[in-house]
Structure formats: C-alpha cells, structure tokens
Design an enzyme around this catalytic site. Structure first.
Site, PDB file in Angstrom:
ATOM      1  N   TRP A   1       0.770  -1.362  -0.106  1.00  0.00           N
ATOM      2  CA  TRP A   1      -0.123  -0.004   0.049  1.00  0.00           C
ATOM      3  C   TRP A   1       0.857   1.340  -0.044  1.00  0.00           C
ATOM      4  O   TRP A   1       0.301   2.383  -0.275  1.00  0.00           O
ATOM      5  CB  TRP A   1      -0.913   0.105   1.147  1.00  0.00           C
TER       6      TRP A   1
ATOM      7  N   GLU B   1      11.979   2.491  -3.948  1.00  0.00           N
ATOM      8  CA  GLU B   1      11.729   3.945  -3.473  1.00  0.00           C
ATOM      9  C   GLU B   1      12.531   4.196  -2.173  1.00  0.00           C
ATOM     10  O   GLU B   1      12.851   5.292  -1.941  1.00  0.00           O
ATOM     11  CB  GLU B   1      10.171   3.982  -2.931  1.00  0.00           C
TER      12      GLU B   1
ATOM     13  N   SER C   1       3.574  -2.219 -12.196  1.00  0.00           N
ATOM     14  CA  SER C   1       2.417  -1.915 -12.907  1.00  0.00           C
ATOM     15  C   SER C   1       1.416  -3.277 -12.970  1.00  0.00           C
ATOM     16  O   SER C   1       0.963  -3.592 -14.403  1.00  0.00           O
ATOM     17  CB  SER C   1       2.859  -1.229 -14.219  1.00  0.00           C
TER      18      SER C   1
END
Ligand code: PGA
Length: 245
Positions: free
Chosen positions: A9, A94, A207
C-alpha cells in the site's frame, strides 16, 4: 510452487482503509495462493486483527537492521513481529533511491527480519537507463548478490524483481524480458543456496494489473507478484489473485 501475491500500500491508507482487508477476505476465501498485504505501519496491528483466521497475512514495508537502540523514528523487525507482522519488504527501490539504501544495508535488514522470524521480500531492479544500456541483468545480479544475507532460505525469503521504470508507470517489460531476468535471479539463488535456491519464490512487480497478471504468472520462474497501486482496492487486488491458475 504455491504463488505469493503481495500488496504494497506504500504511504496510503487511514483507518477507513481497513475495510479493504475485510472486503479482500470476503473475495478471496480459500485462496490457492499465499496473500500478504503491506499497509502503512500505523495500520499493521489492526490489519492483523482484521485478517485473523483468513488466508491473508500482513507485513510491513521496511525495518531497521538492529534489534533496538538510539535510532529515532525507526522500527525493528522484532517490534513488527510482536504486533503480528509475518513479512517485511526490504530494499524497495523507493527506499533505495530516497534513503540511499545500499545492498549491504538491505542484506542487514533482511538478516534482522529473519532473526525476528519474519519472511523478507528483498527487492531488486534496474533503472530505465541501465536497461537501455543493456545492463539490466548485470545490475540485478549484483544487487541480488549484495542484498541476500547468508541466513537466506526458501522459507524466510522471497525476491521481488521490480524494474524501477515499471513501478507506478503503467509500463511493463515484455514477457521475454521478465523471463530473462527471473532466470538470471534463479541462477544466482541456485549458486548461493544450491538446491534450496530452486524453491525461493521470485515475484514480479511493476504495474501489475488484473489485465496483465495471468500472462505474467505464466512466465517461467515467476512465482507471484508484488503489486502497488492495484492492491489498494480489494476488488482490483482480488482480480489479480484470481489470475493465479
Ligand atoms: P505498482 O508498484 O504496482 O504501483 O507499479 C509496485 C511496487 O512498487 O511494489
């Protein structure tokens, strides 16, 4: 090999999002794969409660490499285990890019996770530039070799191949490209872990959507998916889970 479908999430979700865990429970029932949801840390404990008795496990998105100490703002793997987390993502791109986490730091976090009894999902993946320069395999191999600690086994670790350029962009490598990288990852795992390396689950991430999931799951050495955006809504995430044959 039983597939592992993981939903990250990221920094999304307030208490109201816990309803998605309940919806997912209802939609997945007796799943034929392992399902794990990674809500933000604030929701982990509550998510564990909501998922109790279901096929859904809960994990955290990062941990510190030390058991305890003067590390303001950080959370240890033991703390995560104590609130019911069973998995932790380490080395997500990230975090590698925003916090300059190097491979050795990722390996230390994975080792800490294993000491706490958690399963680590160790992420690797090349940038667009690295792929364009023909270095994708070389980069992923090096990242993987540096990011898996000596205590790695097929039960305490899964690897996620996430090309940086495919994360949140709607771009996905070709089936042949995914197959090539996953085969290279399998090779490194077998070199390091011998026979047990054949059993480590290798997830594809970047994706993944219901529309491309079945094709990706059909690729040799793809043993599941790490899903970002499409894991936020239970209905969308469960469609991906349903694509597991
Ligand atoms: P995405 O993210 O599915 O939104 O591309 C994947 C990830 O970062 O794990």
């Amino acid at each position: 090999m039983r597939k592992l479908i993981a939903g990250n999430w990221k920094m999304n979700g307030l208490a109201s999002s816990l309803a998605e865990i309940e919806a997912l429970r209802g939609l997945t029932g007796e799943a034929t794969c392992d399902i794990v949801v990674f809500p933000p840390l604030t929701l982990v404990e509550k998510a564990v409660e909501r998922a109790l008795g279901s096929a859904i496990s809960v994990g955290a998105q990062d941990c510190h490499a030390e058991f305890a100490g003067a590390y303001t703002g950080d959370i240890s793997a033991a703390m995560l285990a104590e609130i019911g987390a069973r998995f932790v993502i380490v080395g997500h791109s990230e975090r590698r890019s925003s916090y300059l986490e190097a491979d050795c730091a990722v390996a230390a976090k994975a080792a800490a996770a294993h000491r706490a009894g958690l399963t680590s999902i160790i992420c690797v993946g090349e940038t667009r530039q690295q792929r364009d320069e023909g270095k994708a395999i070389e980069v992923v191999r090096a990242q993987l070799e540096g990011s898996i600690p000596d205590c790695t086994t097929s039960t305490n670790t899964a690897i996620a191949y996430e090309p940086v350029w495919a994360i949140g962009t709607g771009l996905v490598p070709s089936i042949a490209e995914i197959e090539e990288v996953h085969a290279a990852i399998r090779h490194v795992l077998e070199e390091r872990l011998k026979r047990d390396g054949t059993l480590v689950r290798i997830l594809y991430g970047g994706s993944v959507k219901a529309a491309n999931a079945a094709a990706i799951f059909g690729v040799p050495n793809v043993d599941g998916a790490l899903v970002g955006g499409a894991s936020l809504k239970a209905s969308e995430f469960s469609d991906i889970i349903s694509a597991v044959a």
